[in-house]
Design an enzyme around this catalytic site. Structure first.
Site, PDB file in Angstrom:
ATOM      1  N   ASP A 224       0.864  -1.178   0.000  1.00  0.00           N
ATOM      2  CA  ASP A 224       0.000   0.000   0.000  1.00  0.00           C
ATOM      3  C   ASP A 224       0.902   1.230   0.000  1.00  0.00           C
ATOM      4  OD1 ASP A 224      -2.251  -1.592   0.130  1.00  0.00           O
ATOM      5  OD2 ASP A 224      -2.372  -1.518   2.311  1.00  0.00           O
ATOM      6  N   ASP A 379     -13.569  -4.250  -1.740  1.00  0.00           N
ATOM      7  CA  ASP A 379     -13.377  -3.905  -0.330  1.00  0.00           C
ATOM      8  C   ASP A 379     -14.703  -4.050   0.419  1.00  0.00           C
ATOM      9  OD1 ASP A 379     -10.667  -3.184  -0.628  1.00  0.00           O
ATOM     10  OD2 ASP A 379     -11.227  -1.200  -1.333  1.00  0.00           O
TER      11      ASP A 379
END
Length: 524
Positions: A224, A379
């Protein structure tokens, strides 16, 4: 000097990087005359068979290429370039191939996860200089939905198994072509390219020849990436998507260096998620593009990039399509792009109108670069309900009751880094994205993120049952045993982790050692 036939689609940067890594200089074909003058010609084919052949025709490269092949000069074709050698493909029935070898290109049969993505073995059918330094036990990286049936037995170099036996490489004189990607097959792939480039290698046969080859489960390291408060790009990790600790963005390392470390440890793929890209326009985010370029110079496994791949109009009124954004990433070294929040909005519109437009980012990118180039990053979070009839979404009976004792739940899709929930479930999203042309699902789980409690097996299996494309399990890994669990209790093709790798709690090579001889994996 190596001449590279770049017809303008997909990631050829990695092929150039691999050749330069081996000490070669590369010249890109501009005109047909460049092919005629080539000492050695490398043709990396990416994406759609029909689109590739049309571009070759439009650029008047068909005849120079056929002449070069018929003169038996050194040629190395990769992936769709192998398929181009044959007469026809089911992917584009009305578009003829080169017809240099007798045979056809067929789609894998229903019932398999398609595309065939990942590391698989090979079975040698004849001696070749390509096998110098190889044992026959290696695995190579494949990503394709169509395979070759060759009618000329003596031209088949290797076969591989995936539901059926298919031709994974051919050799005829100085012509070699592979269905697998050597430039993405780590040290083994570099060795194969080195063998092609060397003029003094003898033809040999590998010592080992497997009766059946097996597709490996993939271990993926995810980074990330975002800017910290000082403006530097850092690798970070959140707890249920919160990346700050004591007010500051967690800084777990530099993206390029960490990616190279994971490659050395044996990661099968590297994924970069630009987690602030929903606010920033990617083509103005040159540092992230530079991360890709630098990483692809020394990391020879597949690279995925996600974040902000969508249509965009800048402050001057200039419109950029998602296809343009994705194209820049591919040209910078990415093999796949990951679409997150935009996929949710696309699916919501499909449900609302009852039809597809053909113009969504998913459809456009898949049409040009192939289904295998599009990953959908989901997500979701759990929403508990008292009964299966409480909502219009697919509901599962869970082994982990909710806070009020609820025995059922559904998985709500979110956007904007998990901050906004939508009236859409993960199963429906995955199913429609597959219909739109996506080739893979990256399945995160907000509830599990940063918990180190293991993957959400119920979520993974419910989505896996709904689609025929590969599924990557993500969120919650805290030990090597959790990878074993997800591979033995679900049908997921791959598993991804971030925090435990970044914090060096469980290195990639430790996970692979734990899985060795228990699950089919690529050897370290």
């Amino acid at each position: 000097m190596i001449t590279l036939l770049d017809y303008g689609a997909g990631n050829v940067r990695s092929v150039i990087n691999a050749l330069e890594h081996l000490g070669e200089s590369v010249q890109v074909v501009e005109h047909g005359a460049d092919i005629a003058k080539a000492e050695k010609l490398v043709f990396p084919g990416v994406g759609n068979f029909g689109a590739m052949m049309q571009i070759l025709r439009d650029r008047q490269l068909i005849e120079p290429l056929l002449t070069y092949l018929k003169e038996d000069r050194p040629f190395f074709g990769i992936c769709v370039a192998l398929q181009a050698l044959f007469s026809s493909s089911e992917e584009a029935p009305d578009m003829p191939g080169l017809g240099f070898l007798p045979g056809r290109v067929k789609r894998f049969a229903p019932g398999l996860a398609v595309p065939h993505i990942g590391w698989n073995g090979y079975r040698a059918k004849q001696p070749s200089r390509m096998f110098n330094g190889l044992t026959g036990r290696e695995k190579l990286y494949f990503v394709h939905s169509y395979y070759v049936e060759c009618d000329k037995e003596e031209a088949i170099l290797t076969n591989t198994d995936y539901g059926c036996e298919f031709v994974s490489s051919v050799q005829q004189g100085n012509m070699i072509a592979t269905q697998f990607h050597p430039e993405k097959s780590g040290r083994v792939g570099l060795k194969i390219l080195e063998n092609f480039l060397a003029d003094n290698r003898q033809a040999v046969s590998p010592q080992h020849c497997p009766q059946v080859t097996k597709l490996a489960k993939r271990i993926i390291a995810c980074l990330d990436v975002r800017s910290n408060d000082a403006g530097d790009l850092v690798v970070t990790k959140g707890d249920q998507y919160d990346v700050r600790e004591k007010g500051d963005v967690r800084n777990l390392g530099k993206p390029v260096q960490l990616a190279e470390e994971y490659y050395r440890q044996g990661a099968d793929e590297i994924t970069f998620l630009n987690i602030t890209a929903f606010r920033d326009f990617p083509l103005q985010d040159m540092p992230m593009i530079e991360v890709l370029r630098q990483t692809s110079k020394n990391v020879f496994v597949p690279l995925t990039i996600g974040g902000g791949i969508r249509d965009f109009t800048d402050r001057n009124g200039r419109h950029y399509s998602a296809l343009e954004v994705a194209s820049e990433y591919f040209r910078s070294g990415a093999d796949k792009i990951s679409i997150g929040s935009d996929a949710v909005l696309i699916v919501e519109e499909v449900i609302k109108t009852g039809k597809t437009t053909g113009m969504s980012s998913i459809e456009q990118i898949a049409r040009v670069y192939g289904n295998q180039a599009v990953v959908i990053s989901v997500d979701p979070r759990r929403v508990y309900v008292d009964s299966p009839d409480a909502v219009a979404h697919p509901v599962i009976e869970t082994e982990f009751p909710g806070p009020g004792g609820e025995k059922y739940c559904w998985y709500q899709c979110t956007i904007k880094g998990g901050r906004e929930g939508r009236d859409l479930d993960a199963v429906t999203l995955a199913r429609i994205c597959e219909q739109l042309g996506a080739g893979e699902i990256l399945l995160n789980c907000i509830d599990k993120d940063g918990t180190n409690s293991g993957f959400d097996l119920e979520l993974i299996q419910s989505v896996k049952k709904a689609v025929t494309i590969p599924v990557i399990a993500s969120s919650g890994a805290g030990s090597a045993a959790h990878f074993m669990e997800v591979f033995t209790e679900t049908d997921a093709e791959a598993a991804l982790a971030a925090g435990i790798f970044h914090r060096r709690e469980v290195p990639v090579d430790e996970v692979k050692k734990y899985l060795q001889d228990k699950v089919a994996i690529r050897p370290i």
